[in-house]
Scaffold this active site. Structure first.
Site, short mmCIF file in Angstrom:
data_model
loop_
_atom_site.label_atom_id
_atom_site.label_comp_id
_atom_site.label_asym_id
_atom_site.label_seq_id
_atom_site.Cartn_x
_atom_site.Cartn_y
_atom_site.Cartn_z
N TYR A 197 -72.10 -65.80 6.27
CA TYR A 197 -70.83 -65.21 6.14
C TYR A 197 -71.11 -64.68 4.61
CZ TYR A 197 -68.87 -65.89 10.65
OH TYR A 197 -68.41 -66.15 12.16
N GLU A 254 -79.04 -61.43 11.48
CA GLU A 254 -78.49 -62.80 12.00
C GLU A 254 -79.30 -63.26 13.19
OE1 GLU A 254 -74.50 -61.43 13.28
OE2 GLU A 254 -73.93 -60.99 11.45
N ASN A 296 -61.52 -67.62 16.51
CA ASN A 296 -61.44 -66.53 17.37
C ASN A 296 -62.65 -66.52 18.41
OD1 ASN A 296 -63.22 -65.82 15.79
ND2 ASN A 296 -62.51 -63.77 15.09
N LYS A 323 -67.95 -70.12 18.74
CA LYS A 323 -67.41 -70.81 17.48
C LYS A 323 -66.97 -72.14 18.03
CE LYS A 323 -66.61 -66.59 15.15
NZ LYS A 323 -65.61 -66.06 14.05
N HIS A 344 -68.29 -64.82 17.68
CA HIS A 344 -68.78 -63.72 16.71
C HIS A 344 -69.71 -62.90 17.33
CE1 HIS A 344 -70.55 -62.42 12.98
NE2 HIS A 344 -71.83 -62.44 13.58
P1 CMP Z 1 -66.27 -62.90 12.79
O1 CMP Z 1 -66.49 -61.90 13.77
O2 CMP Z 1 -67.11 -63.99 12.92
O3 CMP Z 1 -66.57 -62.25 11.40
C1 CMP Z 1 -65.77 -63.04 10.19
C2 CMP Z 1 -64.91 -63.80 10.55
O4 CMP Z 1 -63.69 -64.24 9.59
C3 CMP Z 1 -64.01 -63.45 11.79
O5 CMP Z 1 -64.98 -63.40 12.91
C4 CMP Z 1 -62.71 -64.61 11.67
O6 CMP Z 1 -63.04 -65.78 12.25
C5 CMP Z 1 -62.96 -64.50 10.29
N1 CMP Z 1 -61.65 -63.61 9.65
C6 CMP Z 1 -61.77 -62.27 9.64
N2 CMP Z 1 -60.59 -61.76 9.02
C7 CMP Z 1 -59.89 -62.75 8.75
C8 CMP Z 1 -58.39 -63.20 8.21
N3 CMP Z 1 -57.82 -62.09 7.71
N4 CMP Z 1 -57.90 -64.37 8.39
C9 CMP Z 1 -58.88 -65.44 8.70
N5 CMP Z 1 -59.91 -65.18 9.12
C10 CMP Z 1 -60.61 -64.00 9.24
#
Ligand code: CMP
Length: 140
Positions: free
Chosen positions: A48, A125, A111, A8, A114
């Site tokens: 998403y 995806e 984070n 990311k 993904h």
């Molecule tokens: P990802 O695994 O890419 O799938 C959805 C993304 O949304 C997740 O990683 C985070 O980057 C984001 N995400 C999921 N839950 C939250 C949350 N509660 N607050 C902020 N971002 C979130």
């Protein structure tokens, strides 16, 4: 089996992409396809779409379009489950020691990585980013 990962924008901008990739290779994944790209708003919203309506959706799409990211197709036995285990929980504070998010993520949103969460989503995806012809490569 193949799955999709995205290094990311936080990890790319933070100079952690190489370390994340090294971690994936050490976990037994082979990179079958990879690209650096900056998502448009429409692409982020489409990728998403399952999260549309969630309170974090708008912010997530802003973050995912904030800079380049690196989508990759990874291959190994039981790839979807192994990758989920290797990346750790969404929130790095909850992630197991040694997981990619524990090591490299900044927050629940920023984070680092993904990973597809099911075989069906992996197919969707992978198709979102890569053409069939890119997945065979010269080494398949
Ligand atoms: P990802 O695994 O890419 O799938 C959805 C993304 O949304 C997740 O990683 C985070 O980057 C984001 N995400 C999921 N839950 C939250 C949350 N509660 N607050 C902020 N971002 C979130």
């Amino acid at each position: 089996m193949q799955t999709l990962t995205i290094i990311k924008p936080d990890a790319v901008a933070g100079g952690k992409a190489g370390k994340v990739l090294a971690h994936l290779e050490a976990a037994g994944f082979v990179v079958r396809a990879a690209r650096m790209t900056r998502l448009s708003r429409a692409q982020a919203e489409a990728f998403y779409e399952v999260h549309k309506g969630r309170p974090f959706f708008d912010s997530l799409c802003t973050f995912m379009t904030s800079g380049p990211c690196i989508p990759m197709v990874l291959e190994r036995a039981d790839a979807v489950a192994h990758l989920r285990k290797a990346i750790g929980a969404t929130d790095p504070a909850q992630a197991e020691p040694g997981t990619i998010r524990k090591l490299f993520a900044e927050s629940k949103e920023r984070n680092a990585i993904h990973a597809s969460d099911s075989e069906d989503n992996a197919k969707r995806e992978i198709g979102f980013f890569f053409a069939e012809s890119e997945l065979k490569g010269n080494w398949a």
